[in-house]
Design a protein around this motif. Structure first.
Motif, PDB file in Angstrom:
ATOM      1  N   UNK A   1      -1.757  -5.016   1.197  1.00 38.96           N
ATOM      2  CA  UNK A   1      -2.597  -4.406   0.172  1.00 38.96           C
ATOM      3  C   UNK A   1      -2.995  -5.433  -0.886  1.00 38.96           C
ATOM      4  N   UNK A   2      -2.048  -6.275  -1.252  1.00 33.10           N
ATOM      5  CA  UNK A   2      -2.353  -7.297  -2.262  1.00 33.10           C
ATOM      6  C   UNK A   2      -3.370  -8.299  -1.726  1.00 33.10           C
TER       7      UNK A   2
ATOM      8  N   UNK B   1      -6.784  -6.697  -1.635  1.00 34.44           N
ATOM      9  CA  UNK B   1      -7.360  -6.676  -2.984  1.00 34.44           C
ATOM     10  C   UNK B   1      -7.902  -8.056  -3.350  1.00 34.44           C
TER      11      UNK B   1
ATOM     12  N   UNK C   1     -11.212  -8.662  -1.717  1.00 39.16           N
ATOM     13  CA  UNK C   1     -12.286  -7.932  -2.396  1.00 39.16           C
ATOM     14  C   UNK C   1     -12.715  -8.669  -3.660  1.00 39.16           C
TER      15      UNK C   1
ATOM     16  N   UNK D   1     -14.804 -11.669  -2.798  1.00 35.27           N
ATOM     17  CA  UNK D   1     -16.169 -11.281  -2.482  1.00 35.27           C
ATOM     18  C   UNK D   1     -16.961 -11.032  -3.758  1.00 35.27           C
TER      19      UNK D   1
ATOM     20  N   UNK E   1     -11.010   0.453   4.509  1.00 31.14           N
ATOM     21  CA  UNK E   1     -10.722   0.045   3.138  1.00 31.14           C
ATOM     22  C   UNK E   1     -11.689  -0.995   2.620  1.00 31.14           C
ATOM     23  N   UNK E   2     -11.966  -2.037   3.400  1.00 31.61           N
ATOM     24  CA  UNK E   2     -12.692  -3.162   2.809  1.00 31.61           C
ATOM     25  C   UNK E   2     -14.051  -3.456   3.409  1.00 31.61           C
ATOM     26  N   UNK E   3     -14.421  -2.782   4.500  1.00 37.70           N
ATOM     27  CA  UNK E   3     -15.646  -3.228   5.163  1.00 37.70           C
ATOM     28  C   UNK E   3     -16.902  -2.776   4.428  1.00 37.70           C
ATOM     29  N   UNK E   4     -17.855  -3.705   4.324  1.00 37.40           N
ATOM     30  CA  UNK E   4     -19.211  -3.318   3.941  1.00 37.40           C
ATOM     31  C   UNK E   4     -20.012  -3.063   5.193  1.00 37.40           C
TER      32      UNK E   4
END
Lengths: 338, 349, 298
Positions: free
Chosen positions: A198-199, A202, A205, A208, A227-230
């Motif tokens: 998780x860290x 983060x 992100x 980015x 969780x993180x995909x665009x």
């Protein structure tokens, strides 16, 4: 080939095939993949074993281990230059410079004989003309950027003195040291505990958002993708079967494989009283599926036409290699095959 | 119970088992179990499991969750009696495993079986599947004819056809191999099945097949199971109760639904917050815990989670909170269990 | 719930144990060369003496000094030695001694080393500690020196030669078997058998030893080669078989006096030893290559 929605992709892959064996009998592990990566966005490349996802990532930096090779006809265009045609020296400038890569197992990226700071500084000096002092200071600064406490001390420490999560941060610091436009991450959190993952997620992100670095994140974990995909790209048995923006792909996937995968993975919200939807059979080798849709044998929706390899077809904002892509994209993700 | 077999076909599973756990006499009881390893520099011990106590009732699946270094695998191995205890007692069906002689222990192994993460490594590559599954039966004296029947019954239970008995492990896929491991474990009709990360090494698209198999075994055979995993979503799907471990201690034990709805221990809360999902898209996860478990080798006084805990107060450095039952029966080891951390509010008991 | 009815992995027939390995060995070029050469020697050693029975040189006590030290010619293909005996005939006669000594010695070394190594690796603990210290002591001596010491203590003669060579060979077998056993025991399927409640003795015999056999197969030809060299060396020094028995090593030993001018007396026995040892090593290498991926748990 797929049409891109963006006018200036960061990286443009066309007809990429990777294989091994003699030319007359080549066995492909990546077959005709075309993909655009958008600048400043996180693209998650999803796939299981044998999908070819790692080979795809390695081929961007031409790190395919022998006897594999990028097959003729492939093009990987980065900032106007075709990487497949670049000289070895040119490629060395790109690797770790404009394009950085991080891997699953941080211990193999870090040399146990050198301190963390030294390794990051080495990366800085390889691509920039700075003094040793300046490179060291930059290394410490980077360690701070990636969230390592007490960076001065940690720069002097050695990799074995750090936990897995911290080592991965050091690797990320090394990757960022040259302010790359593209960061390729091959399952960087798979070997980490979920709290540490998780860290790191983060952190990515943040990278980015702060540096506008494009990230190609390879994973098999659909939770991480959510969780993180665009953008999402899905590979199966060596072929690209789906691309599109994350919100579309994850809510109304235009390909049965992703749809089935999303349903079959247990989540905290899964209903414990019902059996999980199941995908029958097992994952095929890329070299085993030729001439028909790779997912056909396991697909609940397969029909006659699936004996021909479906090309990528538009379905809303997604591109899907499925004869019924459009109707998939229109229905909500559901209709499992329990 | 859907057991409509002809009378002469041997049955696996405890007869007349309910699909609800029977909390009468526990199948497994761990009392103050500790496991230690000599530390790497030779100067002392590393305590992997520190005075852990819990019960597993008949028909219950207890999930054991924790991250690297929490000791869950050491605990599982201690229960299977392949890891010596440094303290405490493990009782299986009322018998103290530590008090048994070698032959008695060997015979007791019939009652506890395991399925591990490495599906290929767990199968002898030189033996056929049928032989592998029947080996435990042979070791406990089942005559050949009955053995063959039971092997076929076991294969059927895990969804493999009879012809698989003649195959070799390398001819099977990962999912099929794990089914063989499960069949082998079930063939001797154990009272307890210990599964340590049974699906973690499988392809994602195959995992649900095996998870459904566990669910089926639970409902049809009343399987009693200790399910160990780092994946809380998988554990939660299968388990009736969940036990959370951190650095060798149990920090929370609750029924699954309660744990997910209202986690009491800060570590459980952090674990749940850390799980990535589409529901939290593009927002930072920010699990509420600092750093990692480095530096945990040197034991500190007080609660071992306090270095990372957002709710840590002075009392946490002085007193190590014991695992205690709250009014609802849920066990938690925290001075501030279930609070928002706004003020010191000691847990009940 | 869905049974695993989907795509079954392709049956890789060549990978089925036993059959696959034999075909891979056949395709391994250097191993096949080794096998051919070894086969020839076995043939010569067994059949040869019958074929040369008519030749006077085949009698051990034969001497014909008028024919001594003749270079290779049509009458004597490899020349004659210092006592006028046909060298080729002597080499053919000698083959069986050399081979016999090395085969029996290696078999004895294996018979001693295998149980010790297996128990050492399997039981571990104090037994392993004590046994390995004993092996350490034996290994501390260079094997040739050890064999030499034993022969000088026990006396010459074929029986003592075999004992001496076996003594030098058994600690290596112990080590190899022990290492293989330990490696197999570390495999998850060993622990799985233990958890199943399989008796330890059965685990050792049924599981551990069969999986340790590949390491033994590889070591045996290597030990054969080493045994021949040791026997040849001892024979060279005069500690080998008693004269006038034609053993390659002792032939080499006496020939050294004639090396200047009659070098063929050294060359040909030397070539025989060399070719046999080379064959052993090639076969050992081939077996190792064929078995190794399997040793990793295939």
């Amino acid at each position: 080939m797929m049409a891109t929605r963006l006018d200036e992709p960061l990286l443009s892959i066309r007809d990429l095939s990777v294989g091994f064996g003699p030319a007359r009998d080549v066995r492909k592990v990546v077959d005709g993949v075309g993909l655009d990566l958008a600048p400043g966005r996180i693209t998650c490349l999803v796939g299981e074993s044998g999908s070819g996802k790692s080979m795809l990532a390695l081929s961007i930096l031409r790190l395919i281990p022998r006897p594999g090779r990028i097959l003729p006809g492939s093009r990987i265009v980065f900032q106007g230059v075709d990487l497949t045609a670049l000289s070895p020296r040119g490629m060395r400038a790109v690797r770790g410079g404009e394009i950085s890569m991080i891997f699953q197992e941080p211990m193999t990226s870090l040399n146990p004989a050198f301190s963390n700071g030294t390794q990051i500084a080495e990366s800085v000096r390889l691509h920039n003309d700075v003094s040793r002092r300046e490179a060291w200071d930059r290394a410490v600064e980077l360690l701070d950027t990636v969230g390592i406490r007490d960076p001065q001390r940690r720069a002097r420490d050695f990799p074995h003195q750090l936990s897995g999560g911290m080592r991965q941060r050091v690797v990320i610091a090394m990757a960022l040291s040259t302010s790359p436009r593209l960061l390729v991450a091959d399952e960087p959190t798979t070997a980490l505990d979920v709290t540490v993952q998780a860290q790191i997620l983060d952190l990515l992100l943040e990278i980015r958002d702060t540096y506008r670095t494009g990230i190609l994140f390879i994973t098999h974990d659909v939770g991480v993708v959510g969780q993180i995909a665009d953008e999402v790209a899905v590979m199966y048995a060596g072929r690209l079967v789906l691309t599109g923006p994350a919100e579309d792909c994850l809510t109304r996937p235009a390909h049965p494989y992703l749809a089935a995968l999303l349903e079959s993975v247990p989540t905290l919200e899964s209903d414990r009283t019902r059996p999980l939807p199941v995908i029958p059979g097992s994952v095929p080798e890329a070299t085993d599926v030729r001439g028909e849709c790779g997912f056909r044998a396991r697909c609940a929706r397969s029909f006659g036409q699936c004996s021909q390899v479906p090309p990528l077809m538009p379905a809303g904002r997604q591109s899907s290699a499925c004869w019924i892509a459009e109707s998939m994209a229109e229905s909500a993700a559901g209709g499992g095959h329990a | 119970m859907p057991n409509t077999r002809p009378a002469d076909k041997p049955q696996l599973g405890l007869p007349g088992t309910a699909s609800q756990p029977d909390h009468g006499k526990p199948v497994l009881r761990c009392q103050d179990v500790s496991v230690r390893y000599p530390s790497r520099d030779g100067s002392g011990h590393l305590t992997a499991v520190d005075q852990v106590s819990f019960d597993i009732s008949r028909g219950e699946t207890l999930g054991l969750v924790g991250e690297t270094g929490c000791g869950k695998t050491s605990l599982a191995r201690a229960i299977l009696a392949v890891q010596p205890l440094a303290g405490g007692r493990i009782t299986l069906l009322g018998r103290d495993l530590g008090a048994l002689g070698r032959e008695q222990l060997r015979r007791s192994r019939k009652q506890m079986q395991c399925v591990f993460q490495d599906s290929a490594g767990s199968l002898n590559p030189r033996l056929r599947v049928g032989t592998i599954i029947g080996e435990g039966l042979a070791a406990h004296g089942t005559p050949r004819r009955a053995r063959d029947q039971l092997v076929l019954a076991a294969l059927e239970h895990v969804g493999l056809s009879a012809e698989y008995a003649h195959r070799y492990p390398h001819q099977l896929s990962g999912g099929q191999r794990q089914r063989v491991n499960i069949a082998r474990a079930l063939a001797v009709n154990p009272a307890l099945l210990v599964a340590d990360e049974p699906v973690s090494a499988l392809d994602v698209s195959v995992q649900s097949q095996i998870l459904n198999l566990f669910v089926k075994l639970k409902s049809e055979m009343g399987l009693t199971c200790l399910f160990v995993s780092h994946n809380l979503a998988v554990v939660a799907y299968l388990s009736d109760r969940v036990a959370v471990m951190y650095l060798g201690r149990l920090v929370e034990v609750s029924p699954t639904a309660d744990l997910l709805a209202r986690p009491l221990h800060p570590y459980t809360q952090a674990l749940l917050a850390a799980i990535p999902s589409a529901a939290k898209r593009s927002q930072p996860l920010r699990p509420d815990l600092a750093g990692d478990t480095s530096g945990a080798d040197t034991p500190q006084p007080g609660c071992r989670y306090r270095a990372r805990c957002p709710k840590a107060q002075a009392i946490c450095a002085e007193h190590d909170p014991p695992l205690q039952a709250g009014p609802d029966g849920r066990l938690v080891a925290c001075h501030f269990a279930g609070t928002d951390g706004e003020g010191p509010e000691p847990a009940a008991g | 719930m869905a049974a695993d009815s989907g795509i079954a992995p392709r049956l890789d027939v060549a990978a089925l144990r036993g059959r696959g390995r034999a075909s891979r060995l056949v395709r391994h070029r250097s191993a096949m060369i080794g096998l051919v050469v070894m086969g020839l020697w076995i043939l010569i050693a067994t059949v040869g003496p019958f074929l040369v029975r008519g030749n006077p040189s085949s009698a051990f006590g034969y001497q014909n000094l008028s024919q001594a030290l003749l270079p290779p010619s049509r009458a004597h293909l490899l020349g004659t030695d210092q006592l006028g005996r046909d060298e080729a005939v002597r080499l053919i006669e000698g083959a069986r001694y050399t081979l016999f000594i090395s085969v029996v010695a290696v078999a004895a070394g294996l018979a001693a080393g295998l149980p010790l190594g297996a128990l050492s690796g399997f039981l571990g603990g104090r037994f392993d500690l004590v046994a390995q210290r004993f092996v350490d002591i034996v290994l501390a001596f260079p094997s040739f020196v050890l064999a030499l010491a034993l022969v000088s203590f026990l006396g010459t003669g074929i029986r003592n030669l075999v004992i001496a060579i076996a003594a030098a060979s058994f600690p290596r077998f112990t080590r190899v078997v022990r290492a293989a056993v330990i490696m197999v025991m570390a495999q998850p399927y060993e622990e799985a058998a233990h958890v199943q409640g399989v008796r330890r003795s059965r685990i050792l015999i049924r599981h551990v030893l069969p999986n340790a056999m590949p390491a033994i197969f590889v070591q045996v030809p290597l030990e054969l080669g080493a045994a021949i060299l040791t026997a040849a060396g001892l024979g060279y020094l005069g500690f080998g078989v008693p004269q006038p028995t034609p053993e390659w090593g002792s032939m080499l030993g006496t020939a050294q006096n004639y090396i200047f001018g009659h070098s063929y007396l050294v060359t040909f026995p030397g070539l025989c030893v060399f070719s046999f040892v080379l064959a052993c090593n090639l076969i050992g290498d081939g077996l190792r290559d064929v078995f190794d991926p399997r040793l990793a748990g295939g």
